[in-house]
Motif scaffolding. Structure first.
Motif, PDB file in Angstrom:
ATOM      1  N   GLY A  91      11.814   7.960  -2.298  1.00  0.00           N
ATOM      2  CA  GLY A  91      10.471   8.141  -1.740  1.00  0.00           C
ATOM      3  C   GLY A  91      10.205   7.326  -0.487  1.00  0.00           C
ATOM      4  N   ALA A  92      11.077   6.376  -0.185  1.00  0.00           N
ATOM      5  CA  ALA A  92      10.904   5.554   1.010  1.00  0.00           C
ATOM      6  C   ALA A  92      11.700   6.082   2.199  1.00  0.00           C
ATOM      7  CB  ALA A  92      11.312   4.112   0.719  1.00  0.00           C
ATOM      8  N   ALA A 106      -0.296   5.529  -7.617  1.00  0.00           N
ATOM      9  CA  ALA A 106      -1.235   4.603  -8.251  1.00  0.00           C
ATOM     10  C   ALA A 106      -2.625   4.665  -7.621  1.00  0.00           C
ATOM     11  CB  ALA A 106      -0.697   3.175  -8.171  1.00  0.00           C
ATOM     12  N   LEU A 107      -2.714   5.123  -6.379  1.00  0.00           N
ATOM     13  CA  LEU A 107      -4.010   5.232  -5.705  1.00  0.00           C
ATOM     14  C   LEU A 107      -4.512   6.670  -5.675  1.00  0.00           C
ATOM     15  CD1 LEU A 107      -3.478   2.824  -2.673  1.00  0.00           C
ATOM     16  CD2 LEU A 107      -4.626   2.363  -4.840  1.00  0.00           C
ATOM     17  N   GLY A 108      -3.953   7.493  -6.493  1.00  0.00           N
ATOM     18  CA  GLY A 108      -4.330   8.902  -6.505  1.00  0.00           C
ATOM     19  C   GLY A 108      -3.361   9.708  -5.662  1.00  0.00           C
ATOM     20  N   GLY A 109      -3.359  10.974  -5.854  1.00  0.00           N
ATOM     21  CA  GLY A 109      -2.440  11.833  -5.106  1.00  0.00           C
ATOM     22  C   GLY A 109      -1.150  12.047  -5.869  1.00  0.00           C
ATOM     23  N   ASP A 110      -0.243  12.740  -5.215  1.00  0.00           N
ATOM     24  CA  ASP A 110       1.018  13.078  -5.882  1.00  0.00           C
ATOM     25  C   ASP A 110       2.224  12.426  -5.229  1.00  0.00           C
ATOM     26  OD1 ASP A 110       0.913  14.507  -3.581  1.00  0.00           O
ATOM     27  OD2 ASP A 110       1.457  16.429  -4.473  1.00  0.00           O
ATOM     28  N   LEU A 164       0.826  -1.217   0.000  1.00  0.00           N
ATOM     29  CA  LEU A 164       0.000   0.000   0.000  1.00  0.00           C
ATOM     30  C   LEU A 164       0.854   1.259   0.000  1.00  0.00           C
ATOM     31  CD1 LEU A 164      -2.873  -0.998   2.449  1.00  0.00           C
ATOM     32  CD2 LEU A 164      -3.028  -0.632  -0.020  1.00  0.00           C
ATOM     33  N   TYR A 165       1.938   1.264   0.771  1.00  0.00           N
ATOM     34  CA  TYR A 165       2.821   2.427   0.798  1.00  0.00           C
ATOM     35  C   TYR A 165       3.396   2.684  -0.589  1.00  0.00           C
ATOM     36  CZ  TYR A 165       6.448   5.681   2.212  1.00  0.00           C
ATOM     37  OH  TYR A 165       7.233   6.802   2.346  1.00  0.00           O
ATOM     38  N   ASN A 166       3.852   1.617  -1.238  1.00  0.00           N
ATOM     39  CA  ASN A 166       4.434   1.777  -2.570  1.00  0.00           C
ATOM     40  C   ASN A 166       3.398   2.237  -3.584  1.00  0.00           C
ATOM     41  OD1 ASN A 166       7.219   1.175  -2.243  1.00  0.00           O
ATOM     42  ND2 ASN A 166       6.633  -0.936  -1.839  1.00  0.00           N
ATOM     43  N   LEU A 167       2.173   1.762  -3.478  1.00  0.00           N
ATOM     44  CA  LEU A 167       1.121   2.212  -4.394  1.00  0.00           C
ATOM     45  C   LEU A 167       0.825   3.700  -4.204  1.00  0.00           C
ATOM     46  CD1 LEU A 167      -1.370  -0.801  -4.339  1.00  0.00           C
ATOM     47  CD2 LEU A 167       0.132  -0.091  -6.214  1.00  0.00           C
ATOM     48  N   ALA A 171       4.572  10.872  -2.190  1.00  0.00           N
ATOM     49  CA  ALA A 171       4.907  10.843  -0.769  1.00  0.00           C
ATOM     50  C   ALA A 171       4.197  11.933   0.039  1.00  0.00           C
ATOM     51  CB  ALA A 171       6.411  10.946  -0.584  1.00  0.00           C
ATOM     52  N   SER A 172       3.893  13.082  -0.568  1.00  0.00           N
ATOM     53  CA  SER A 172       3.210  14.140   0.187  1.00  0.00           C
ATOM     54  C   SER A 172       1.768  13.768   0.502  1.00  0.00           C
ATOM     55  CB  SER A 172       3.257  15.454  -0.591  1.00  0.00           C
ATOM     56  OG  SER A 172       2.533  15.331  -1.804  1.00  0.00           O
ATOM     57  N   THR A 173       1.254  12.738  -0.128  1.00  0.00           N
ATOM     58  CA  THR A 173      -0.114  12.277   0.138  1.00  0.00           C
ATOM     59  C   THR A 173      -0.247  11.784   1.562  1.00  0.00           C
ATOM     60  OG1 THR A 173      -0.272  11.614  -2.165  1.00  0.00           O
ATOM     61  CG2 THR A 173      -1.935  10.743  -0.699  1.00  0.00           C
TER      62      THR A 173
END
Length: 135
Positions: A99-100, A22-26, A14-17, A28-30
């Motif tokens: 991003g991680a 992939a789940l919407g948003g931009d 889920l974190y990677n998505l 890491a700032s999501t």
């Protein structure tokens, strides 16, 4: 075979998505997006962000994983090995993917590490009780 499935892979996926958008948003700032905001009796405002929700989900899954570690059987060894691979995946991604490198991902990685250590410790402890020496 389903019992051997490491649940800590779910927050990882889920974190990677979310990070990839992939789940919407931009990306890491999501994770800073506020999901819930409550006004407390003290007048303070309590907020729950998406990152906080990920940590809560991971802690609940850690509880289930520790309960799974108390069982003895053929699937428990496979579960421990897969949990170790999930932790290694967390560690490699934390070290190599830009991003991680966040506090949220670090806490998720620590939870995965606790899953590995607690799983082995609980299994060793419960296996020691199963051994009886007759005199």
């Amino acid at each position: 075979m389903v019992a051997a499935f490491p649940l800590m892979i779910l927050p990882f996926i889920l974190y990677n998505l979310v990070m990839l958008g992939a789940l919407g948003g931009d990306g890491a700032s999501t994770f800073a997006q506020v999901i819930l905001s409550l006004s407390m009796l003290s007048g303070a405002l309590w907020t729950l962000s998406l990152g906080d929700l990920f940590i809560l989900i991971a802690l609940a899954l850690l509880f289930v994983e520790i309960l799974k570690a108390t069982r003895t059987g053929s699937g428990s060894l496979l579960n421990h090995m897969l949990s170790m691979l999930v932790f290694v995946a967390y560690l490699v991604e934390f070290l190599l993917v830009r991003g991680a490198a966040t506090q949220i991902f670090f806490i998720l990685m620590v939870i995965a590490f606790i899953d590995v250590v607690a799983g082995f410790a609980v299994s060793i402890r419960s296996a020691g009780r199963d051994v009886s020496i007759g005199l």
